[in-house]
Design a protein around this motif. Structure first.
Motif, PDB file in Angstrom:
ATOM      1  N   ARG A  46      67.146  60.673 117.615  1.00  0.00           N
ATOM      2  CA  ARG A  46      67.373  59.402 116.920  1.00  0.00           C
ATOM      3  C   ARG A  46      66.407  59.191 115.762  1.00  0.00           C
ATOM      4  N   THR A  48      64.759  61.393 113.985  1.00  0.00           N
ATOM      5  CA  THR A  48      65.082  62.333 112.905  1.00  0.00           C
ATOM      6  C   THR A  48      66.341  61.858 112.176  1.00  0.00           C
ATOM      7  N   PHE A  49      67.348  61.427 112.935  1.00  0.00           N
ATOM      8  CA  PHE A  49      68.574  60.896 112.340  1.00  0.00           C
ATOM      9  C   PHE A  49      68.253  59.715 111.419  1.00  0.00           C
ATOM     10  N   GLU A  50      67.477  58.762 111.921  1.00  0.00           N
ATOM     11  CA  GLU A  50      67.149  57.572 111.119  1.00  0.00           C
ATOM     12  C   GLU A  50      66.353  57.934 109.871  1.00  0.00           C
ATOM     13  N   LEU A  56      72.354  62.412 104.919  1.00  0.00           N
ATOM     14  CA  LEU A  56      72.629  63.020 106.218  1.00  0.00           C
ATOM     15  C   LEU A  56      73.042  64.487 106.090  1.00  0.00           C
ATOM     16  N   GLN A  61      76.876  64.482 112.803  1.00  0.00           N
ATOM     17  CA  GLN A  61      75.556  64.378 113.406  1.00  0.00           C
ATOM     18  C   GLN A  61      75.739  63.971 114.864  1.00  0.00           C
ATOM     19  N   VAL A  63      73.668  62.737 117.788  1.00  0.00           N
ATOM     20  CA  VAL A  63      72.353  62.125 117.953  1.00  0.00           C
ATOM     21  C   VAL A  63      72.040  61.997 119.434  1.00  0.00           C
ATOM     22  N   ALA A  76      78.594  60.199 112.784  1.00  0.00           N
ATOM     23  CA  ALA A  76      77.555  60.255 113.825  1.00  0.00           C
ATOM     24  C   ALA A  76      78.151  60.010 115.211  1.00  0.00           C
ATOM     25  N   HIS A  78      77.004  59.780 119.500  1.00  0.00           N
ATOM     26  CA  HIS A  78      75.904  59.635 120.438  1.00  0.00           C
ATOM     27  C   HIS A  78      76.068  60.590 121.614  1.00  0.00           C
TER      28      HIS A  78
END
Length: 160
Positions: A46, A48-50, A56, A61, A63, A76, A78
């Protein structure tokens, strides 16, 4: 499906400090990294994603986060576990998924990786984030390419 870890690390396995690279930017490394992962899903944590929301990486992605999350990004997804992340990548039709960090994600996926693509930056740097150690007996260095400020190593898991 193949799981490939992609990271830049110093001689002492440092990969970051305070969420940033500990060495000055290496444009050639960033370019080869972005080109490699552009058309495949990436698996990341999370934080790194943010940190990458403005630009992106990857075609999607995945996450990994312990908490249920909704993202304001169509690409994205989850995942709560390594297995769920792999299932999502497979459901996207991926032949390869790239594991791109941070440190906890690299550590979780290390036993599951088929390959590692590592940009080795010479020197030791102050840092608070490290790429996990690996048993070199389980890996074979397939190729090594010298660049101006880094060496790109491609490792494959041994078939033993």
């Amino acid at each position: 499906m193949k799981l490939v870890s992609v990271a830049a690390l110093a001689d002492d396995n440092v990969i970051g400090i305070d969420g940033e690279l500990p060495w000055p930017s290496i444009p050639e490394d960033k370019r080869q990294y972005r080109e490699r992962i552009a058309n495949d899903p990436v698996i990341l944590g999370r934080k790194t994603f943010e940190s990458m929301l403005d630009d992106l990486p990857g075609s999607a992605q995945i996450v990994l986060s312990r908490s249920e999350r909704e993202f304001d990004t169509d690409t994205a997804h989850h995942a709560r576990s390594v297995e769920e992340a792999v299932e999502i990548a497979e459901s996207l039709g991926a032949e390869t998924a790239y594991v791109i960090g941070g440190a906890g994600i690299y550590d979780l996926f290390q036993p599951h990786l088929d390959r590692m693509v590592l940009s080795r930056v010479p020197g030791e740097y102050e840092g608070d984030t490290y790429y996990p150690e690996w048993d070199e007996d389980e890996w074979e260095l397939e190729s090594e390419t010298e660049y101006d400020r880094f060496t790109l190593q491609e490792w494959v898991r041994s078939d033993e």
